[in-house]
Write a protein that holds these residues in place. Sequence first.
Motif, PDB file in Angstrom:
ATOM      1  N   LYS A   1       0.836  -1.202   0.000  1.00  0.00           N
ATOM      2  CA  LYS A   1       0.000   0.000   0.000  1.00  0.00           C
ATOM      3  C   LYS A   1       0.870   1.251   0.000  1.00  0.00           C
ATOM      4  O   LYS A   1       1.876   1.329   0.705  1.00  0.00           O
ATOM      5  CB  LYS A   1      -0.923   0.008   1.220  1.00  0.00           C
ATOM      6  CG  LYS A   1      -2.109  -0.954   1.093  1.00  0.00           C
ATOM      7  CD  LYS A   1      -3.012  -0.869   2.294  1.00  0.00           C
ATOM      8  CE  LYS A   1      -4.272  -1.684   2.096  1.00  0.00           C
ATOM      9  NZ  LYS A   1      -4.027  -3.093   1.815  1.00  0.00           N
ATOM     10  N   GLY A   2       0.457   2.218  -0.805  1.00  0.00           N
ATOM     11  CA  GLY A   2       1.188   3.477  -0.893  1.00  0.00           C
ATOM     12  C   GLY A   2       2.331   3.452  -1.887  1.00  0.00           C
ATOM     13  O   GLY A   2       2.911   4.499  -2.187  1.00  0.00           O
ATOM     14  N   VAL A   3       2.629   2.271  -2.433  1.00  0.00           N
ATOM     15  CA  VAL A   3       3.682   2.154  -3.457  1.00  0.00           C
ATOM     16  C   VAL A   3       2.988   1.916  -4.793  1.00  0.00           C
ATOM     17  O   VAL A   3       2.420   0.847  -5.041  1.00  0.00           O
ATOM     18  CB  VAL A   3       4.660   1.005  -3.137  1.00  0.00           C
ATOM     19  CG1 VAL A   3       5.702   0.890  -4.253  1.00  0.00           C
ATOM     20  CG2 VAL A   3       5.337   1.233  -1.789  1.00  0.00           C
ATOM     21  N   LYS A   4       3.036   2.901  -5.633  1.00  0.00           N
ATOM     22  CA  LYS A   4       2.266   2.892  -6.884  1.00  0.00           C
ATOM     23  C   LYS A   4       2.909   2.014  -7.961  1.00  0.00           C
ATOM     24  O   LYS A   4       4.128   1.994  -8.117  1.00  0.00           O
ATOM     25  CB  LYS A   4       2.128   4.322  -7.404  1.00  0.00           C
ATOM     26  CG  LYS A   4       1.265   4.469  -8.648  1.00  0.00           C
ATOM     27  CD  LYS A   4       1.227   5.919  -9.129  1.00  0.00           C
ATOM     28  CE  LYS A   4       0.513   6.812  -8.137  1.00  0.00           C
ATOM     29  NZ  LYS A   4       0.340   8.184  -8.675  1.00  0.00           N
TER      30      LYS A   4
ATOM     31  N   THR B   1      -5.493  -1.326  -3.936  1.00  0.00           N
ATOM     32  CA  THR B   1      -4.303  -1.933  -3.332  1.00  0.00           C
ATOM     33  C   THR B   1      -3.218  -0.879  -3.097  1.00  0.00           C
ATOM     34  O   THR B   1      -2.341  -1.067  -2.248  1.00  0.00           O
ATOM     35  CB  THR B   1      -3.729  -3.047  -4.231  1.00  0.00           C
ATOM     36  OG1 THR B   1      -3.278  -2.491  -5.478  1.00  0.00           O
ATOM     37  CG2 THR B   1      -4.774  -4.115  -4.512  1.00  0.00           C
ATOM     38  N   TYR B   2      -3.320   0.234  -3.813  1.00  0.00           N
ATOM     39  CA  TYR B   2      -2.392   1.356  -3.633  1.00  0.00           C
ATOM     40  C   TYR B   2      -2.903   2.347  -2.592  1.00  0.00           C
ATOM     41  O   TYR B   2      -2.182   2.756  -1.675  1.00  0.00           O
ATOM     42  CB  TYR B   2      -2.182   2.061  -4.971  1.00  0.00           C
ATOM     43  CG  TYR B   2      -1.608   3.449  -4.879  1.00  0.00           C
ATOM     44  CD1 TYR B   2      -0.294   3.666  -4.438  1.00  0.00           C
ATOM     45  CD2 TYR B   2      -2.382   4.564  -5.224  1.00  0.00           C
ATOM     46  CE1 TYR B   2       0.235   4.952  -4.346  1.00  0.00           C
ATOM     47  CE2 TYR B   2      -1.867   5.851  -5.137  1.00  0.00           C
ATOM     48  CZ  TYR B   2      -0.563   6.042  -4.692  1.00  0.00           C
ATOM     49  OH  TYR B   2      -0.038   7.317  -4.594  1.00  0.00           O
ATOM     50  N   THR B   3      -4.175   2.708  -2.694  1.00  0.00           N
ATOM     51  CA  THR B   3      -4.707   3.762  -1.822  1.00  0.00           C
ATOM     52  C   THR B   3      -5.011   3.264  -0.413  1.00  0.00           C
ATOM     53  O   THR B   3      -4.876   4.017   0.556  1.00  0.00           O
ATOM     54  CB  THR B   3      -6.008   4.347  -2.393  1.00  0.00           C
ATOM     55  OG1 THR B   3      -7.032   3.338  -2.387  1.00  0.00           O
ATOM     56  CG2 THR B   3      -5.807   4.857  -3.808  1.00  0.00           C
ATOM     57  N   GLY B   4      -5.445   1.991  -0.309  1.00  0.00           N
ATOM     58  CA  GLY B   4      -5.943   1.530   0.981  1.00  0.00           C
ATOM     59  C   GLY B   4      -7.055   2.455   1.441  1.00  0.00           C
ATOM     60  O   GLY B   4      -7.905   2.877   0.636  1.00  0.00           O
TER      61      GLY B   4
ATOM     62  N   ASN C   1      -6.257   5.388   2.886  1.00  0.00           N
ATOM     63  CA  ASN C   1      -5.570   6.671   3.043  1.00  0.00           C
ATOM     64  C   ASN C   1      -6.352   7.752   2.300  1.00  0.00           C
ATOM     65  O   ASN C   1      -6.525   7.678   1.078  1.00  0.00           O
ATOM     66  CB  ASN C   1      -4.150   6.553   2.507  1.00  0.00           C
ATOM     67  CG  ASN C   1      -3.342   7.809   2.693  1.00  0.00           C
ATOM     68  OD1 ASN C   1      -3.616   8.836   2.064  1.00  0.00           O
ATOM     69  ND2 ASN C   1      -2.313   7.745   3.536  1.00  0.00           N
ATOM     70  N   GLU C   2      -6.829   8.760   3.011  1.00  0.00           N
ATOM     71  CA  GLU C   2      -7.689   9.780   2.413  1.00  0.00           C
ATOM     72  C   GLU C   2      -6.977  10.574   1.321  1.00  0.00           C
ATOM     73  O   GLU C   2      -7.587  10.933   0.301  1.00  0.00           O
ATOM     74  CB  GLU C   2      -8.204  10.730   3.494  1.00  0.00           C
ATOM     75  CG  GLU C   2      -9.181  10.071   4.452  1.00  0.00           C
ATOM     76  CD  GLU C   2      -9.805  11.070   5.410  1.00  0.00           C
ATOM     77  OE1 GLU C   2      -9.534  12.291   5.255  1.00  0.00           O
ATOM     78  OE2 GLU C   2     -10.558  10.651   6.304  1.00  0.00           O
ATOM     79  N   GLU C   3      -5.719  10.863   1.519  1.00  0.00           N
ATOM     80  CA  GLU C   3      -4.975  11.621   0.511  1.00  0.00           C
ATOM     81  C   GLU C   3      -4.844  10.823  -0.787  1.00  0.00           C
ATOM     82  O   GLU C   3      -5.030  11.372  -1.883  1.00  0.00           O
ATOM     83  CB  GLU C   3      -3.591  11.975   1.054  1.00  0.00           C
ATOM     84  CG  GLU C   3      -2.764  12.824   0.098  1.00  0.00           C
ATOM     85  CD  GLU C   3      -1.405  13.199   0.664  1.00  0.00           C
ATOM     86  OE1 GLU C   3      -0.551  13.651  -0.120  1.00  0.00           O
ATOM     87  OE2 GLU C   3      -1.193  13.024   1.888  1.00  0.00           O
ATOM     88  N   LEU C   4      -4.545   9.531  -0.657  1.00  0.00           N
ATOM     89  CA  LEU C   4      -4.404   8.691  -1.853  1.00  0.00           C
ATOM     90  C   LEU C   4      -5.769   8.431  -2.500  1.00  0.00           C
ATOM     91  O   LEU C   4      -5.869   8.338  -3.730  1.00  0.00           O
ATOM     92  CB  LEU C   4      -3.718   7.381  -1.493  1.00  0.00           C
ATOM     93  CG  LEU C   4      -2.295   7.507  -0.913  1.00  0.00           C
ATOM     94  CD1 LEU C   4      -1.702   6.130  -0.651  1.00  0.00           C
ATOM     95  CD2 LEU C   4      -1.392   8.314  -1.849  1.00  0.00           C
ATOM     96  N   MET C   5      -6.802   8.337  -1.681  1.00  0.00           N
ATOM     97  CA  MET C   5      -8.152   8.179  -2.228  1.00  0.00           C
ATOM     98  C   MET C   5      -8.560   9.437  -2.995  1.00  0.00           C
ATOM     99  O   MET C   5      -9.241   9.365  -4.028  1.00  0.00           O
ATOM    100  CB  MET C   5      -9.140   7.884  -1.108  1.00  0.00           C
ATOM    101  CG  MET C   5      -8.927   6.510  -0.466  1.00  0.00           C
ATOM    102  SD  MET C   5      -9.915   6.246   1.025  1.00  0.00           S
ATOM    103  CE  MET C   5     -11.563   6.124   0.350  1.00  0.00           C
ATOM    104  N   ARG C   6      -8.129  10.604  -2.503  1.00  0.00           N
ATOM    105  CA  ARG C   6      -8.382  11.861  -3.210  1.00  0.00           C
ATOM    106  C   ARG C   6      -7.656  11.875  -4.554  1.00  0.00           C
ATOM    107  O   ARG C   6      -8.188  12.347  -5.559  1.00  0.00           O
ATOM    108  CB  ARG C   6      -7.911  13.020  -2.344  1.00  0.00           C
ATOM    109  CG  ARG C   6      -8.113  14.413  -2.927  1.00  0.00           C
ATOM    110  CD  ARG C   6      -9.584  14.763  -3.020  1.00  0.00           C
ATOM    111  NE  ARG C   6     -10.018  14.973  -4.396  1.00  0.00           N
ATOM    112  CZ  ARG C   6     -11.243  15.311  -4.742  1.00  0.00           C
ATOM    113  NH1 ARG C   6     -12.179  15.476  -3.819  1.00  0.00           N
ATOM    114  NH2 ARG C   6     -11.562  15.477  -5.996  1.00  0.00           N
TER     115      ARG C   6
END
Length: 451
Positions: free
Chosen positions: A288-291, A341-344, A346-351
């Motif tokens: 998660k968080g690794v694109k 699988t990347y954003t989980g 996480n609100e910032e990544l979902m944005r």
Amino acid sequence: MRKKIFAAVLTVLLTGCSPPTSDVMESLTISDTAQAYTTAETAEMTETAETSEKETPDVIYEETAEPKTLPLTEKSYSGTMLSTEYLKPLGRTHNEKDILWLPHSASGAEFTMDGTYCSVTLAGDSMANTGSRARFAAYVNGERVLDEMISEKEMTFEIFALEEFEARYTTEAEATNIIIEPSSEKVTITLIKLSEALHSTVGIKSIDVVSKGDISPTKEKDLKIEFIGDSLTCGYGVDDEVSSHHFSTKTEDATKAFAYKTAQILDADYSLVSYSGFGIISGYTSIKGVKSGDYTVPEMYEALAYSSGNYNGYNAADTPWDFSQFQPDIVVICLGANDQTYTGSNEELMREYTDGYVKFLKQIRRHNPDAYFVCCLGLVSDGLFESVCTAAEEYTEQTSDGRITAVHLPVQDGTTGYAADYHPTAATYNDAAVLLAKEISSVISLLRLTN
């Protein structure tokens, strides 16, 4: 007397028997003239007969001409003949190097013919001798008659062969001839690539038939739908209902997944643009968080297709897609499972996902100005569905384009089993297709009311 003679001759013609002997003919004459008539009676009969012949001429018996039909001839369609003049394209196809390439899931060609035989010669790309070779199917009148892996650079398959014969009779002056000829049949032939573009492609080199006249493209349907998606659209692992198993083109079949089935329910022409593991801002990632940024559909959308396979240096990605070839009424976008699988959570990544979704909607609109958008998510995960709804709302706010809706597809719970890597089974896809078809039908009804 004439009637009896005619009856005898007609019996000969119809039965094929030998003609009557002279003795028989003489007996007919004697028996007919053995009656005694007076001169007056004879004159009266002659006058009556002459009058009758003037009023009612003799009936002339002629053999009815058979309706003219085209003869059965051998024909081969290749090169530039693999075009819309003879074939209806299914999804994105492209003729390159005199081969009609079928890159995407469920892409293919369809035609009708009146004949006795059909075979197809296929071209395999550079992946033909690997584990990522393409899977191909053929149908006759909707029934699958061929399901093969393309394991060579060139392969020929018999699709249809009619062995029945019919007898036709012609009667001549003194004989009956029997002509035996093949009995043709009117059929619809459908050629479909079952596996996805990402791993390999397949091309049609020639279609060979024995038919009456040319083959013809099937009619276009009233409704056209484009589906943009990931492995759920491709039918990843649908033919392998063991959840611990992994991906294989051998077990991938787009015709058993929800997108193709939705098109079938709605009797729509379709085009599938889908890649397993792809997303809008990131492909599938184990951290998660690794694109995984190289696997995004927006980057590939304007090309014919992206594929690992090539043919003598040609790759489908080298060809820009001509959007005028297929202008859909509905565009269905089903992307987000891999992004999650990347954003989980996480609100910032979902944005980031929401912003990317809005941008992609604008990209789709540029190429499909009249389409209605249906944004769906679910089946394996729905953690980004609220982000999808937000993207649809923000797209409308930014563009004043209200031709968009969001549809939630229920997440599988295992009651209908799991396919490879916990992908949906055909039964799960059936339920999703019914639900999505109902939603699209509601959209169509609304559009008709507003128009």
